[in-house]
Design an enzyme around this catalytic site. Sequence first.
Site, PDB file in Angstrom:
ATOM      1  N   ASP A 193     -13.884  12.780  -6.477  1.00  0.00           N
ATOM      2  CA  ASP A 193     -15.274  12.730  -6.021  1.00  0.00           C
ATOM      3  C   ASP A 193     -15.365  11.521  -5.093  1.00  0.00           C
ATOM      4  O   ASP A 193     -15.257  10.381  -5.534  1.00  0.00           O
ATOM      5  CB  ASP A 193     -16.213  12.564  -7.219  1.00  0.00           C
ATOM      6  CG  ASP A 193     -17.668  12.345  -6.792  1.00  0.00           C
ATOM      7  OD1 ASP A 193     -17.964  12.407  -5.577  1.00  0.00           O
ATOM      8  OD2 ASP A 193     -18.506  12.108  -7.683  1.00  0.00           O
ATOM      9  N   LYS A 244     -24.680  10.452   1.515  1.00  0.00           N
ATOM     10  CA  LYS A 244     -24.466   9.008   1.609  1.00  0.00           C
ATOM     11  C   LYS A 244     -23.842   8.635   2.959  1.00  0.00           C
ATOM     12  O   LYS A 244     -24.407   7.865   3.714  1.00  0.00           O
ATOM     13  CB  LYS A 244     -23.621   8.530   0.443  1.00  0.00           C
ATOM     14  CG  LYS A 244     -24.356   8.763  -0.889  1.00  0.00           C
ATOM     15  CD  LYS A 244     -23.525   8.474  -2.100  1.00  0.00           C
ATOM     16  CE  LYS A 244     -24.130   9.075  -3.353  1.00  0.00           C
ATOM     17  NZ  LYS A 244     -25.413   8.495  -3.776  1.00  0.00           N
ATOM     18  N   TRP A 246     -20.908   8.849 -12.914  1.00  0.00           N
ATOM     19  CA  TRP A 246     -20.581  10.064 -12.176  1.00  0.00           C
ATOM     20  C   TRP A 246     -19.324  10.718 -12.730  1.00  0.00           C
ATOM     21  O   TRP A 246     -19.257  11.939 -12.878  1.00  0.00           O
ATOM     22  CB  TRP A 246     -20.473   9.783 -10.679  1.00  0.00           C
ATOM     23  CG  TRP A 246     -21.763   9.246 -10.159  1.00  0.00           C
ATOM     24  CD1 TRP A 246     -22.019   7.970  -9.750  1.00  0.00           C
ATOM     25  CD2 TRP A 246     -23.017   9.949 -10.082  1.00  0.00           C
ATOM     26  NE1 TRP A 246     -23.347   7.842  -9.412  1.00  0.00           N
ATOM     27  CE2 TRP A 246     -23.986   9.029  -9.594  1.00  0.00           C
ATOM     28  CE3 TRP A 246     -23.425  11.252 -10.364  1.00  0.00           C
ATOM     29  CZ2 TRP A 246     -25.326   9.382  -9.391  1.00  0.00           C
ATOM     30  CZ3 TRP A 246     -24.752  11.598 -10.152  1.00  0.00           C
ATOM     31  CH2 TRP A 246     -25.679  10.677  -9.676  1.00  0.00           C
TER      32      TRP A 246
END
Lengths: 363, 363
Positions: free
Chosen positions: B174, B198, B105
Amino acid sequence: MKIDQRVHNFSAGPSALPTEVMREMQENLLNFQGSGMSVMEMSHRGDHFMTIIEEARTRIRRLYGLDETWEVLFVHGGASLQFAMVPMNFIGQDQCADYIETGIWSTKAIKEARIQGKGVHIAATSEQDGFTQIPETFDFQEDAPFVHITTNNTVRGTQWHNLPDTNGTPLIADMSSDILSRPIDLSRFGVIYAGAQKNMGPSGVAVVLLRKEMLDRIPENLPTLLSYRTYAEKESMFNTPATFPIYAISLVTKWLEETMGGLDMMAAINARKAKSLYDAIDADWFYEGTAHAKDRSLMNVTFRLARQELEPLFVSEALKAGLSGLKGHKSVGGIRASIYNAASEEAVEALIDFMDHFKNRHR
Amino acid sequence: MKIDQRVHNFSAGPSALPTEVMREMQENLLNFQGSGMSVMEMSHRGDHFMTIIEEARTRIRRLYGLDETWEVLFVHGGASLQFAMVPMNFIGQDQCADYIETGIWSTKAIKEARIQGKGVHIAATSEQDGFTQIPETFDFQEDAPFVHITTNNTVRGTQWHNLPDTNGTPLIADMSSDILSRPIDLSRFGVIYAGAQKNMGPSGVAVVLLRKEMLDRIPENLPTLLSYRTYAEKESMFNTPATFPIYAISLVTKWLEETMGGLDMMAAINARKAKSLYDAIDADWFYEGTAHAKDRSLMNVTFRLARQELEPLFVSEALKAGLSGLKGHKSVGGIRASIYNAASEEAVEALIDFMDHFKNRHR
């Protein structure tokens, strides 16, 4: 109103979804097809969701009769992000695109192209008429990469009933408020985009129909999620798509095919709904349509009361009668009944009944 | 499994939502608070939705103790669009930002900055370890506009437990996979962003916490929906936001506050869940954790079976036992149990029981 009762919803968007779609969604909300979880809780790479997104794509393809020369993409956000993506993807450095200005949404699309320093030519505008009609003469450039139109204008209640002759230049259309409401002549379009929240599902996703040859025009090195090529190459799954809105689209398009009988049937119903309502408006002096008759929208029916001071009462009494979302757009006032696909004929009849009663009490 | 039964869902995202939240959503799906319509059918400018978005914002503020120097924004798309927006908004023409690379990511975040031709300096990477740990030494620049980190790495199951000392440079993080899972030292951050899917709700929206002074750094003339300033000035309502996902966030944050008792309590539960599971993994040779112990994630517990050939059987038998989503990320294989906030202690105990039984049958 009882807690289990649904209103007739004339909201301009987000807007009514078919009650049978909502019921199916509700029944499956905690446990989708025996998976033991909601669609919103499952991996987008799993079999269940892959089937859902494929069904949404296939049904849209079938409804419009799209062949393999077309891509069906699901892009994050709504039409407003498309206003930026279209020029980013399709106006080259030395190019100048044609835009037709027919209301605040096309004005916003034009603004986003200009923010990026892209070449924009206004081929026609109806601003001088307060956007109450669709232009009939156009000043098209010869070498424009596309002509941008907004097929239906929610604020003023106008709609393109005949596409402009662009002499072969592909149309790029914001079809947010009339997508899947009628068949269209696809041969004229390069790209069609639409936020989902009027005729297709909840907000948060845009559907983009894109002729594959348009992909060749897209520059390299756009931010990954701002390039249509990414969505085409990765089947709209480069990252986690808006899974629940796409699920809703799969159900709404199923309803369109299986319950309503496809776009021809839907268009006939939509035309009937709009005609009944415009007939009620035109019956005498009490109500007045605001768009030029030739360009009246079949999706957003806008009108005033001749005695405008009665409009707030009209809206509040309508709400008490179970008719919601009738207040006109804040920029223009008046009354607006948005009668997208999911607004039933029964809902439109209930509105017409209310209008008659209101008129009889207040004329 | 019976049709009304829910599995224990260990999916990495989209992932489990609290069952009581799902039930509330289900009950109100056709008629939200007597409005006669679903949240997904109502105008985003109406009182109902304005209350919903304000509640989501206020609860996030309260959970993190954010004062008026912070903005809480709801942005279309997920973290992947944030990878592009962060450099677009915060790396000036002659600037070079620090990025710490701790997994795929963060690699993607770096790639999006480079696509835009922005200056990027890799201040540390754990690529040489296959991203199985968090770096401990950093090569920070003096004048970087920010240091970007990914606080939790879903693929390899690592997590930052101590923030790096950036000598005053604001962190941009993030936090998609551990947002709202524990209290954080806000003083270190300029911007925190997270895809909802999530720990907060369905996919299609990102939550962005942004220190107001960061707004001054944003250049003019960004595409409107790609500038954080737009979301701040228009309270995330420049265009139609992802209304249903935001509604879900309002319910999940309510559950966090009212049922779970806030972030301190949630963090304690999360720590307990992770400890039980890591203890089960570390009990003997049969299971093997894959991340360095010091950097183990409390959200994504990754492990292998010593006899790796048993892993497909482990996943399929687990599913039969009502434990879903345990297959490791396709890039690394193995087993991954994602135990975000909504994965209950009961679910984790059920997994540990299954692991014990599986071990006893196959050791």
